[in-house]
Structure formats: structure tokens, C-alpha cells
Design an enzyme around this catalytic site. Sequence first.
Site, mmCIF file in Angstrom:
data_model
loop_
_atom_site.group_PDB
_atom_site.id
_atom_site.type_symbol
_atom_site.label_atom_id
_atom_site.label_comp_id
_atom_site.label_asym_id
_atom_site.label_seq_id
_atom_site.Cartn_x
_atom_site.Cartn_y
_atom_site.Cartn_z
ATOM 1 C CB SER A 1 -0.920 0.005 1.226
ATOM 2 O OG SER A 1 -0.166 0.249 2.407
ATOM 3 C CD GLU B 1 4.094 -2.824 -8.944
ATOM 4 O OE1 GLU B 1 3.129 -3.611 -8.822
ATOM 5 O OE2 GLU B 1 4.998 -2.954 -9.785
ATOM 6 C CG LEU B 2 4.137 2.437 -3.196
ATOM 7 C CD1 LEU B 2 4.397 3.842 -2.683
ATOM 8 C CD2 LEU B 2 4.441 1.394 -2.138
#
Length: 528
Positions: free
Chosen positions: A233, A254-255
Site C-alpha cells: 500500500s 510499487e504501491l
Amino acid sequence: MSLPPHLTPADLDRYAAQVFATGSETARSTAPFTGEPLPPVPQSSAADVALAATRARSAQVAWAARSVAERAAIALAFGELLVAERDKLVDLVQWETGKSRIHAGIEALGVASVAAHYGAESAGYLAPVSVRSGVPGVVRARVTRHPKGLVGVIAPWNYPLFLAVGDVIPALVAGNTVLSKADSQAPLTLLAARELAVRAGVPADVWQVVAGPGSALGQAIIDQVDHLAFTGSTATGRRLAAAAGERLISTSLELGGKNPMIVRQDANLEAAVTGAVQACFASAGQMCIGIERIYVHESRYPEFVERLVAQTRALTMGASYEHDVELGTLTSAEQLAATVGHVEDAVAQGATVAVGGVARPDLGPFFFEPTVLTGVLPTMKVFTEETFGPVVAVYPVVDDEDAVTRANDSEYGLSASVWSKDLGAAQELAQRIQAGAVNINDGYLSAISSLSAPMGGMKTSGVGRRHAADGILRFTESQTTTSQRVATPYPSRTKRHRGAYLATTRLVMLAQLKAAKLKVSRTARKDT
């Protein structure tokens, strides 16, 4: 406790034994299909993290001393084992995440493709490069790549093979050792993959795995590693990035995503609807690059919604280790609650459920029907927040300008999709979308499977890229080495020598400017 068809109790014992944990504490997650407890997995402490890191660092020098070709060959052997053992791996992915067989199988083959890619391409990515120096012909400049040292990998439960192991592979091939945190929901999948890596030739100390909640181990991992690769997240990514910043270590993150799909007036609606169903509901919508917003030209909007509702209603759901269902379940009670909350909030404020919108406890504890919403307003949670469930909102737009403006009206910028028969127009539109990847006439698969192209997010969807050269170079430090044939002619104290030095410097600078102009001119001619 019933086991999936290809797993045995002995398999589970071997997997759990790979966790670096010196204490006796264990933890269980829940099987999404049934709600039954999964096997116990040893839990690591912060002290265990430090010990595991020490072992990994001790092994790193010898591992980095091996040639890139040797490490790449091990990656290829690992990929072959992933394919050979895919039935067990797919069982584990399903058991721990609740995916359908088809979506778990795609994940397993995807990580094998990553192993094949870096096995084949790493020598080129990591090769020394000669570059133009400041004084060509006199000075030579060379750039080499060196491993960071110890790489920490923290990945989420939704893709415990592709996201977690997919980052480990390039880190290892680059000459690093790795400290992975197994996600608390899906630790066994990662541990099974690690066992295969050791069988393929990765020394056991080179890849260490700890297990436990991120709240207990996240800071401990950051305290030990030289680079952190995190997928999860945006809120957690911010906290980890801040902690990494205190140590001045690099990160790749990588969110979250709230990914848009644009359906232009000239789109093939049958293809677009089929693509939307795949992109919105694969893995029960628990996918960072999945589509959660669809913008359709107003002239095609009614027909698009009608077709989308029909295809969505026809999807089959169930808890099955066979290929007889298309969709599995949400993975946890938390994901079910978040999904239900978004839908209920939207309905309470006037949105319409075109199809789905209800939980299916008759199928399993966390099942939720794939859902299409219309009439969604900016005040609704589902308008801006990432649902991470099988829910999509569909909006009419008046033209391309309206579509791209609304697609970019988000804090996220991970992935996007454009559907059109006019590929030129679609390409132009894609360049205006603020997203790390834009798929034309596809939902997400074409970009994520193009391993020679980088994948990552803009805005709050992340920092850095996985795949391609970027995906392995992030785990390295670049070093520039220059060499020259004669000593540097620094100016002497005499006026004559100072004048000669300045004249020579001026000639070199003019030559560099002339060469730069020629290069720009050639590039312009190629573009036209």
C-alpha cells in the site's frame, strides 16, 4: 485440515523449516476457501532478522565473486523447476490466497518467465559500458555495475510468487544476497519457491527468509539491508521510505493504484467488455494493476454497460482446485469488509448496483460477487480510494479530453488501459495519461508480460521500476572509471602557459558543442 491435491504433510514441514527463527513461536493464517486455519509457520524476531542478515552478508562475497553467467544459469535452472513443480506451487497460491486455478497458474508461469528473462538478459544488462569522455581520444571512461550487498524484499499476499520471487531473482543474479519477509497470509508459497531456488543452486545462506508481521519486522529489516524492494500500500510505502531515508539506503516501491480504462467512441465493444471483465475481476480484483474505473464515450455507454453486466453475471465463482470456475474469493475478512464498505457507502449515496454487490457466504466465508456500479459520485469512497476487490465503477464521458482529464484525476498512476480501433489516436491518448504503463486494447497483461519493458508507477503509485534493465540495475551501484594516456596539463604560473591551457580548453569545449549539435541534427532527421 484438508490439503490441496498435490501437497503432502512432508512438503509443509520442509517449507516451514526454512524460516529463520530461533524461538518457538508460530502463527497461522486462514484458508480463504474454507476459513480453516492453515499450517503453523515459525515466527522470527528482530534479533532473528539481524542474525539472518549476518549470515547473508557472510555469503555475499563468495556469491558476488561468481560470474554473471553462472548466476544467470542458476536463475534458468530455477525457472525450469518452477515449471516442473507448478502443480504444487499453484496449489499453495490457491490455498493461501483463494484464487481460481487459472489465475494462480498464470502467476506461477509468470515468475518462471521472469527467471527466464534475467537468465538470458542479465549478462547484457550488467556488462561494463564504455562512454564518451570529456576529452575523447585522450581520456577513456567506463561504467561498471556492482551489487548493493544485502537486498531486503517485502511483498504482499495477493501475488506471493510473482511479486515476491520476481524481485528476488534479479537481486540474486546481480550478485546480492537477499533477506525476504514472508507475508503472514501467504508464507508457504514463498518458502516453497525458496526451496526450489536452493535445489537450483542458490546457496542456502544467500537467500534468507524471515516470517512475522510487518509491524514487528519492517524496521528490523530496514536496519540491516542496503536496498529495500517493497510492494504494497501507499501508506505503508511512505513509512518504509521514510525509515530507509534515515539510513540513506535506496528503495524501489510499487504501491497502490486506482487504475482507469478509457473506451473511445470507435472501440470494438465486444473486445473492450471482454478485456474489462478480465482486468477488473482477475484474482477477485485483488491486483494493484487491475482496473477500478472505466470511462466510456457517452454514445457507447448504455451498450457497454449492458454488455459488461451480461458478461459479469455469466462469470462462475467457487472454491475449486480444478479449472471449472473462473473466479475465486477475496483472501481475508479484512478485504471482504473493505469491499462491502465501499459498495454500501456508494449505494447509500445514490449509486446503482448494475450487477453483483453482495457477499456469497454459501460459497465460502469471503466470497463477494463481481460488481459493476454506475452513478458513482466524488463523495463516495469508491470514487477515489483503492477498493482492492471485484468492484468497478463505469462513467460516461463526452470526448477524449474529458476521458483523459478524469483518468488523471487521481493521486495514483500505476497502470491504465485504452480501447480504440485507431491505434494512432490511442497512442497519442496514452502519452497523456499519467501512469507507468498504458495498455492499448488490453487491460494489463500485455504490459506486465513484456519483461523487456520496465513496470512501475507514477505519482503515489511508487518509485522505481521492476523488469527490464531497470529491474536489475536498481540492485546495483554504478561506478565510473576513467583512464588517460598522459598527465592532466594543469596551467603553470607563467602567462604563456596559462594562455595555452585556456586556448586548448576552449578548443575542446567547442569540439564538444559541435559534436552535440550534429547528434541533435541527426536525431531530428530520424524523427521526421
